[in-house]
Enzyme design. Sequence first.
Site: not given
Ligand code: GLP
Length: 241
Positions: A67, A135, A137, A142
């Site tokens: 992403d 959440n 995702h 989402e």
């Molecule tokens: C973002 C990314 C996700 C990731 C999530 C968790 O929203 N788009 O791909 O898994 O955050 O991030 P973190 O690993 O910093 O908790």
Amino acid sequence: MKITVVQNYAELSAGAAEYIAAVVADRPNATLGLATGNSPLGCYKLLCEYCARGDISFAHVTTLNLDEYVGLTADNADSYAYFMRKNLFDNIDIDPRNTHIPNGVAPSLQQECARYARLVGALPRAVQLLGIGVNGHIGFNEPGTPLNSVTHAVQLSYDTICANAAHFGGSATRVPTRAITMGIGEIMSAERILLIASGSAKAQAVKDAVRGDISPLCPASVLQTHADCTFIVDEQAASLL
Ligand code: GLP
């Protein structure tokens, strides 16, 4: 679904790095699906070290990231393109032309999503690395996203904007409100999936993903139906299992 519970982030990072290194050792020209965020940082640091030591080479590897934020150029320090260069690509022997990430400043988001979806279809991934949002995702899919979705532009939820504010100097108003993400159907088409989660903030999402109903309300729950999915979670993230 295989669940491995480790003690802490260091063990999680080592487990993930060893998993990915084994895939590359077995298939030097593999395509890897990669993720951003804090979860994979330790894993990427170790992969850089393995590569510097000559234990592993990415010379023939291709990568596809999940992403990117809409509106951030690849040289913006908050973009995921920048994150990937700084934390992995600049420190390994990968050919930058073989690294792919959605373009968040494409003139037409619709065309960019279609281009990226074609690329995802043309490059079967040996493994897709995932983090998980608080959440539930995956990527930026989402809650409510159809489980068969393909690459699309999304409006980020308030939860996600707040969770990601730490990366923007703690200011939720600086977090872009839109992103382009690989779809859930495309994530599921990877041969193997490796999800990593650390810390108590992820405990509910991990529980819903592993034990909950398979539902768009928790996008990660669809991983229960993947033929080869591994979760590596630390004790805090596993505390509600
Ligand atoms: C973002 C990314 C996700 C990731 C999530 C968790 O929203 N788009 O791909 O898994 O955050 O991030 P973190 O690993 O910093 O908790």
